[in-house]
Design a protein around this motif. Structure first.
Motif, PDB file in Angstrom:
ATOM      1  N   ARG A  92      52.831  68.081 -23.456  1.00  0.00           N
ATOM      2  CA  ARG A  92      51.776  69.006 -23.858  1.00  0.00           C
ATOM      3  C   ARG A  92      50.749  68.329 -24.776  1.00  0.00           C
ATOM      4  O   ARG A  92      49.547  68.518 -24.621  1.00  0.00           O
ATOM      5  N   ARG A  93      51.221  67.549 -25.747  1.00  0.00           N
ATOM      6  CA  ARG A  93      50.282  66.928 -26.685  1.00  0.00           C
ATOM      7  C   ARG A  93      50.182  65.414 -26.493  1.00  0.00           C
ATOM      8  O   ARG A  93      49.158  64.810 -26.774  1.00  0.00           O
ATOM      9  N   VAL A  94      51.291  64.812 -26.057  1.00  0.00           N
ATOM     10  CA  VAL A  94      51.312  63.355 -25.824  1.00  0.00           C
ATOM     11  C   VAL A  94      51.878  63.108 -24.435  1.00  0.00           C
ATOM     12  O   VAL A  94      52.952  63.614 -24.100  1.00  0.00           O
ATOM     13  N   ALA A  95      51.146  62.373 -23.615  1.00  0.00           N
ATOM     14  CA  ALA A  95      51.604  62.069 -22.253  1.00  0.00           C
ATOM     15  C   ALA A  95      51.535  60.564 -22.031  1.00  0.00           C
ATOM     16  O   ALA A  95      50.852  59.841 -22.763  1.00  0.00           O
ATOM     17  N   MET A  96      52.232  60.100 -20.990  1.00  0.00           N
ATOM     18  CA  MET A  96      52.331  58.659 -20.758  1.00  0.00           C
ATOM     19  C   MET A  96      52.245  58.344 -19.280  1.00  0.00           C
ATOM     20  O   MET A  96      52.790  59.070 -18.446  1.00  0.00           O
ATOM     21  N   ILE A  97      51.525  57.267 -18.950  1.00  0.00           N
ATOM     22  CA  ILE A  97      51.560  56.723 -17.587  1.00  0.00           C
ATOM     23  C   ILE A  97      52.103  55.303 -17.683  1.00  0.00           C
ATOM     24  O   ILE A  97      51.835  54.577 -18.643  1.00  0.00           O
ATOM     25  N   ARG A 161      49.114  56.022  -6.133  1.00  0.00           N
ATOM     26  CA  ARG A 161      50.272  56.435  -6.935  1.00  0.00           C
ATOM     27  C   ARG A 161      49.911  56.448  -8.418  1.00  0.00           C
ATOM     28  O   ARG A 161      50.346  57.328  -9.163  1.00  0.00           O
ATOM     29  N   GLN A 162      49.118  55.467  -8.839  1.00  0.00           N
ATOM     30  CA  GLN A 162      48.719  55.447 -10.237  1.00  0.00           C
ATOM     31  C   GLN A 162      47.836  56.655 -10.547  1.00  0.00           C
ATOM     32  O   GLN A 162      47.931  57.255 -11.627  1.00  0.00           O
ATOM     33  N   ARG A 163      46.990  57.053  -9.609  1.00  0.00           N
ATOM     34  CA  ARG A 163      46.152  58.239  -9.795  1.00  0.00           C
ATOM     35  C   ARG A 163      47.003  59.509  -9.850  1.00  0.00           C
ATOM     36  O   ARG A 163      46.715  60.439 -10.605  1.00  0.00           O
ATOM     37  N   VAL A 164      48.054  59.572  -9.033  1.00  0.00           N
ATOM     38  CA  VAL A 164      48.976  60.711  -9.067  1.00  0.00           C
ATOM     39  C   VAL A 164      49.633  60.804 -10.440  1.00  0.00           C
ATOM     40  O   VAL A 164      49.752  61.885 -11.031  1.00  0.00           O
ATOM     41  N   MET A 165      50.037  59.639 -10.977  1.00  0.00           N
ATOM     42  CA  MET A 165      50.679  59.642 -12.292  1.00  0.00           C
ATOM     43  C   MET A 165      49.693  60.066 -13.381  1.00  0.00           C
ATOM     44  O   MET A 165      50.061  60.765 -14.335  1.00  0.00           O
ATOM     45  N   ILE A 166      48.430  59.659 -13.238  1.00  0.00           N
ATOM     46  CA  ILE A 166      47.409  60.100 -14.202  1.00  0.00           C
ATOM     47  C   ILE A 166      47.246  61.619 -14.122  1.00  0.00           C
ATOM     48  O   ILE A 166      47.152  62.307 -15.150  1.00  0.00           O
ATOM     49  N   ALA A 167      47.221  62.153 -12.894  1.00  0.00           N
ATOM     50  CA  ALA A 167      47.112  63.610 -12.723  1.00  0.00           C
ATOM     51  C   ALA A 167      48.283  64.321 -13.399  1.00  0.00           C
ATOM     52  O   ALA A 167      48.102  65.345 -14.076  1.00  0.00           O
ATOM     53  N   MET A 168      49.482  63.775 -13.243  1.00  0.00           N
ATOM     54  CA  MET A 168      50.668  64.375 -13.844  1.00  0.00           C
ATOM     55  C   MET A 168      50.583  64.343 -15.371  1.00  0.00           C
ATOM     56  O   MET A 168      50.909  65.316 -16.058  1.00  0.00           O
ATOM     57  N   ALA A 169      50.111  63.193 -15.896  1.00  0.00           N
ATOM     58  CA  ALA A 169      50.006  63.056 -17.349  1.00  0.00           C
ATOM     59  C   ALA A 169      48.971  64.014 -17.931  1.00  0.00           C
ATOM     60  O   ALA A 169      49.125  64.507 -19.058  1.00  0.00           O
ATOM     61  N   LEU A 170      47.917  64.296 -17.155  1.00  0.00           N
ATOM     62  CA  LEU A 170      46.841  65.155 -17.652  1.00  0.00           C
ATOM     63  C   LEU A 170      47.084  66.636 -17.398  1.00  0.00           C
ATOM     64  O   LEU A 170      46.255  67.474 -17.774  1.00  0.00           O
ATOM     65  N   LEU A 177      46.925  60.125 -24.671  1.00  0.00           N
ATOM     66  CA  LEU A 177      47.456  59.542 -23.441  1.00  0.00           C
ATOM     67  C   LEU A 177      47.851  58.100 -23.728  1.00  0.00           C
ATOM     68  O   LEU A 177      47.032  57.294 -24.182  1.00  0.00           O
ATOM     69  N   ILE A 178      49.121  57.783 -23.465  1.00  0.00           N
ATOM     70  CA  ILE A 178      49.608  56.410 -23.610  1.00  0.00           C
ATOM     71  C   ILE A 178      49.659  55.795 -22.213  1.00  0.00           C
ATOM     72  O   ILE A 178      50.302  56.330 -21.311  1.00  0.00           O
ATOM     73  N   ALA A 179      48.952  54.689 -22.028  1.00  0.00           N
ATOM     74  CA  ALA A 179      48.899  54.013 -20.724  1.00  0.00           C
ATOM     75  C   ALA A 179      49.517  52.631 -20.877  1.00  0.00           C
ATOM     76  O   ALA A 179      48.951  51.751 -21.523  1.00  0.00           O
ATOM     77  N   ASP A 180      50.712  52.457 -20.283  1.00  0.00           N
ATOM     78  CA  ASP A 180      51.455  51.199 -20.413  1.00  0.00           C
ATOM     79  C   ASP A 180      51.172  50.319 -19.192  1.00  0.00           C
ATOM     80  O   ASP A 180      51.720  50.542 -18.119  1.00  0.00           O
TER      81      ASP A 180
END
Length: 548
Positions: A92-97, A161-170, A177-180
């Motif tokens: 909700r407040r912090v997400a990660m890809i 797939r990376q775009r799908v993960m970004i959608a999930m994180a957002l 947003l933490i992007a590793d």
């Protein structure tokens, strides 16, 4: 009100192992404000991913332990927060890809279900969650989003797939947003598009971005400030321009000096009898033409770089040349003998001369074998190369050659970072002292200094042993430093072929110019990664036709 959105104070993380305590993060401090992008730059083992995992509460404890410090989100310490509140924060407040979306997306559920789950877990009704998932897929540029909702992760390209993960994180519109390593294995144009998407989404939502990377080009393209980590400690911090133009710490200076694309280009010598002569190679899968008549020559000790986007046929060509996939037609003359016409017994004898380093060492290294077993297996298959009494000594030499140490030979692949696993794969390929090595994105996941070290190693082997390379890569600065010739592929065809100087200095095709324009520069003043800098005729090729 808290002074910063995120503030990390004196954070220390340690891991208790059979060999003793490993101090992965050593009393680090930094902050991040709303709408800001902070890059944590460092090599494998520097502690950058461990420190970000601590923010998300993703460290396995045990063996891990946060031994000191605070992680403040809007002034509240996440480390002392009750478990139920912490679960509300995550997503909700912090997400990660993550770096490898295929490993972090569930293979047995559709992507629509997985994006919706992130929202229903936090209380959104199922129908509303599906509507929002569809909107997010559309927003991140997934083609045919209604159909994509029903697809599974393996049905998408790496960029998709990376775009799908970004959608999930957002999905829950996080503040942070933490992007590793979000773009490590992506083509240059896809990487530029993903970074552009992150910047657009950041402007729309005002979220802060914490990006973990070893790529100086990514730092200059997206970050406002940089924190440089080495061996668990922060050694330098500042704005992107300060760090690149005036680095103070020797480690930062070493990283910047190791960035590829600044050395002298190779000038190939006179061409005589080819080691490998490829003519009109074709390969189809059903109605899809993966290779449409590929032809080129490769001399002993020469490097032919093959560049192009995902789906251009680069890896299909490599697999066809090694007979891992059978081509439909064409010839590949190896010292005058057609590789495609050899019997299995004849091909077996030639295997020692033709080796391949694959893109993903996690898939190409047997997880049940130690490093010693993985490398020495070559001599089990070809026992005439080296007496068994010398195996351990030679394995140790090979590990040192690729930047590891002899003590690593008793470990298993999962005990290494991605970059270290790729070095093991290169050592395995060198064990047979081949005449040709096909490198399929072999250095794409390596740290910049390790990448420079491996390229220097391969270049030395080329000079001293006459090894030829077919070097498949999306990192154009590395190609510029290492290759003699460059072959540009698009949709199964060769669209340009020439010396590295010809292709980089005077590219003839719009597609080649597009690839070069999309390549990221570590110099913050160059901003070469902006798609706005792509020539107009080239942009027409890349942007409207690509959705990932």
């Amino acid at each position: 009100m808290a002074e910063h959105l995120l503030e990390v104070r004196n954070l220390s993380v340690e891991f208790h192992t059979a060999a003793g305590v490993v101090h992965a993060v050593k009393s680090i401090s930094y902050h991040l404000d709303k709408g800001e992008t902070l890059a944590i730059l460092g090599e494998s083992g520097s502690g950058k991913s461990v420190s970000s995992s601590a923010i998300m509460n993703l460290i396995d404890m045990p063996p891990g332990r946060i031994s000191s410090g605070e992680i403040l989100l809007d002034g509240r310490d996440l480390l002392t927060m009750p478990a139920e509140e912490r679960r509300e924060v995550n997503g909700r407040r912090v997400a990660m890809i993550f770096q490898d979306p295929l490993s972090h997306l569930n293979p047995v559920y559709s992507v629509g279900w997985q994006i919706s789950e992130a929202m229903t877990t936090h209380g959104l009704a199922g129908s509303k969650a599906r509507e929002e998932a569809l909107r997010l897929l559309r927003r991140v540029g997934i083609p045919e989003p209604e159909r994509a909702m029903r697809k599974y992760p393996h049905e998408f390209s790496g960029g998709q797939r990376q775009r799908v993960m970004i959608a999930m994180a957002l999905a829950l519109r996080p503040d942070l947003l933490i992007a590793d390593e979000p773009t490590t294995a992506l083509d240059v144009t896809v990487q530029a598009e993903v970074l552009k998407l992150l910047k657009e989404l950041q402007r729309e939502t005002g979220m802060a971005v914490l990006i973990i990377t070893h790529d100086l080009g990514v730092v200059s393209e997206i970050a406002d400030r940089v924190v440089v980590m080495e061996k668990g400690a922060i050694v330098e911090a500042g704005t992107v321009r300060e760090i690149y133009k005036n680095p103070q710490h020797p480690y930062t200076q070493k990283l910047i000096a190791a960035a590829p694309g600044k050395g002298a280009m190779h000038e190939p010598g006179a061409r005589a009898e080819p080691l490998l002569s490829v003519r009109d190679v074709r390969k189809t899968y059903g109605s899809f033409e993966a290779l449409k008549g590929i032809s080129f020559d490769l001399m002993p000790g020469e490097t032919m770089a093959v560049v192009g986007e995902s789906g251009s046929g680069k890896s299909t060509l490599a697999r066809a040349l090694l007979r891992l996939d059978e081509p439909d037609s064409g010839t590949a003359l190896w010292k005058g003998r057609d590789l495609f016409a050899l019997s299995p017994a004849e091909l077996y004898k030639l295997r020692r001369d033709l080796q391949m380093v694959f893109q993903d060492p996690t898939q190409s290294l047997n997880p049940r074998m130690t490093v010693y077993q993985l490398i020495s297996e070559a001599w089990v298959i070809h026992p005439d190369i080296l007496p068994k009494a010398k195996w351990r000594e030679r394995v140790a030499e090979l590990l040192v050659q690729v930047g590891l140490s002899a003590e690593h030979m008793s470990r298993y692949p999962h005990q290494f970072s991605g970059g270290q696993r790729q070095r093991i794969a290169i050592a395995r390929a060198l064990a047979l002292e081949p005449q040709l090595i096909i490198c399929d994105e072999a250095v794409s996941a390596l740290d910049v200094s390790v990448q420079a070290q491996v390229i220097e190693l391969l270049d030395r082997l080329r000079r001293e042993m006459g090894i030829a390379f077919i070097f498949i890569a999306h990192d154009l600065p590395v190609v510029r430093d290492f290759a003699d010739y460059v072959m540009v592929m698009q949709q199964g065809e060769v669209v340009e072929l020439g010396t590295v100087r010809e292709v980089f200095d005077t590219p003839r095709q719009a597609y080649t110019r597009a690839l070069l324009a999309a390549s990221l520069s570590p110099d913050p003043d160059a901003k070469a990664g902006h798609l706005a800098s792509v020539p107009a005729e080239a942009a027409d090729i890349l942007i409207p036709k690509r959705s990932h």
